[in-house]
Design an enzyme around this catalytic site. Structure first.
Site, PDB file in Angstrom:
ATOM      1  N   ARG A  99       0.848  -1.201   0.000  1.00  0.00           N
ATOM      2  CA  ARG A  99       0.000   0.000   0.000  1.00  0.00           C
ATOM      3  C   ARG A  99       0.882   1.250   0.000  1.00  0.00           C
ATOM      4  NH1 ARG A  99      -1.868   1.542   4.491  1.00  0.00           N
ATOM      5  NH2 ARG A  99      -2.712  -0.454   5.201  1.00  0.00           N
TER       6      ARG A  99
ATOM      7  N   TYR B 187     -16.459  16.459 -16.214  1.00  0.00           N
ATOM      8  CA  TYR B 187     -16.774  15.037 -16.242  1.00  0.00           C
ATOM      9  C   TYR B 187     -17.897  14.775 -15.216  1.00  0.00           C
ATOM     10  CZ  TYR B 187     -16.331  10.066 -15.393  1.00  0.00           C
ATOM     11  OH  TYR B 187     -16.601   8.740 -15.238  1.00  0.00           O
TER      12      TYR B 187
ATOM     13  N   ASP C 138      -7.583  18.699 -14.431  1.00  0.00           N
ATOM     14  CA  ASP C 138      -7.900  17.364 -14.963  1.00  0.00           C
ATOM     15  C   ASP C 138      -7.434  17.373 -16.419  1.00  0.00           C
ATOM     16  OD1 ASP C 138      -9.037  15.135 -16.144  1.00  0.00           O
ATOM     17  OD2 ASP C 138     -10.907  15.250 -14.996  1.00  0.00           O
TER      18      ASP C 138
END
Ligand code: PLP
Length: 379
Positions: free
Chosen positions: A46, A98, A170
């Site tokens: 992780r 989006y 983005d």
């Protein structure tokens, strides 16, 4: 190193234990320690995994950042940026976004006390109008999904220079091949790596890239403590995709331009949304900011009728009717019922996402076959 070389070699090295030229898929959750706290740089996947680290290095390289981070999806990447904020903070976000980003902002984070203003950033005055002492983040998307609006990244960054406000972009639709927001003053670049970076419609993944040590520590903390990591198999797929990003993008851009030109001359078509067309309202900004204009083209029908869009989408043979974009194959999408269904109808109407709007992700097939398919589907 120039861009094409960076996609293949940027921050990459051969596997130190075997000399493998391609980074192997380190399918392991944990790493042996010789004594408590003594290890070879990896403890638990992780925190870090060698395959993911290789991808993260490549991401940093192609976006001209110092640190890259690989998440389990584009939305997981966006989620980690939102979690760096505190209740009461204000965010100014692009109005054409989006659908999943809009859904996250309005349905998850307003509940935790974040306040969003959605504005049309193609006019920077609209950003200035919403700036307050509580503004902590500007969330830009350009080109926007699905209307292909272009935001002048540098102009927005200049507005908040020196203030304690992060600018995030983005960059999914452009990909790092077409524009590098960090070079224009942005603090954070986000990608849905599911799209052009992966490039083969075979993986869901997300990325954050930054150019500042302190911010990098904060993003890594979100990834490690929040847990939204990308697994080693999927990291490998995105890393593999990045190596051909530049050649794929060249063809996406060539084909995208030809599709946009074809559609803009067709008698049944109303508006064509493509930043490479001189008639596009933000064409000049796009020309300055982007290396080329990409492979995404949206359009609507002169009739304005939903049934014309439905019929066209049913008739397609080479284009596949499916959500998503940025893969080698051409896809067609109906924003109202698919990618943007999570945006309320009145909000969609406000931004111009009409029921007859179609969004194409133009792939890298032979252009003759693509144009032939569009012609027969419109016939
Ligand atoms: C697909 C997409 C996302 C979300 O990414 P996922 O990988 O699907 O979570 C975010 N922004 C844009 C512009 C997208 O196209």
């Amino acid at each position: 190193m120039k861009f094409n070389t960076k996609t293949i070699h940027g921050n990459q090295h051969h596997d130190p234990s075997t000399g493998a030229v391609m980074m192997p898929i380190y399918q392991t959750s944990t790493f042996a320690q010789s004594s408590p706290g003594v290890h070879q740089g990896y403890e638990y996947s992780r925190g870090a995994n060698p395959t993911r680290s290789a991808l993260e290095g490549a991401l940093a390289s192609i976006e001209n950042g110092t640190h890259g981070f690989a998440f389990g999806s584009g939305l997981a990447a966006t989620d980690s940026v939102m979690k760096m904020l505190n209740p009461g903070d204000e965010i100014i976000a692009m109005d054409d976004l989006y659908g999943g980003s809009y859904r996250m902002f309005t349905r998850i984070y307003t509940k935790y006390g974040l306040n969003f203003h959605f504005v049309d950033m193609t006019n920077s005055q609209n950003v200035l109008d919403k700036l307050t002492s509580k503004t902590k983040l500007i969330w830009i998307e350009t080109p926007t999904n699905p209307l292909m609006k272009i935001v002048d990244i540098q102009a927005v960054c200049d507005l908040v220079k020196g203030k304690d406000i992060l600018v995030a972009v983005d960059n999914t639709f452009a990909s790092p091949y077409l524009q590098n927001p960090l070079d224009l003053g942005a603090d954070i670049v986000m990608h849905s790596a599911t799209k052009y970076l992966g490039g083969h419609s075979d993986v869901v993944a997300g990325a954050i890239i930054v150019k500042n040590e302190e911010l990098a520590e904060k993003v890594h903390f979100q990834l490690f403590a929040g847990g939204g990591i990308l697994g080693p198999q999927d990291s490998y797929l995105v890393l593999r995709g990045i190596k051909t990003l530049h050649v794929r993008m060249q063809r996406h851009c060539e084909n995208g331009r030809k599709v946009a030109e074809f559609l803009s001359k067709h008698p049944k078509i109303g508006s064509v949304f493509y930043p490479g067309l001189e008639s596009h309202p933000n064409h000049e900004v796009a020309k300055r900011q982007m290396k080329d204009f990409g492979g995404m083209v949206s359009f609507n029908f002169k009739s304005g009728a939903r049934k014309d869009a439905d019929q066209f989408l049913e008739n397609l043979k080479v284009f596949t009717l499916a959500e998503s974009l940025g893969g080698v194959e051409s896809l067609a999408n109906h924003p109202t019922t698919m990618t943007h269904a999570s945006i309320p109808a009145e909000k969609r109407a406000e931004t111009g996402i009409t029921d007859d709007l179609v969004r194409l992700s133009v792939g890298i097939e032979d252009i003759e076959d693509l144009l032939e398919d569009l012609k027969q589907a419109l016939g």
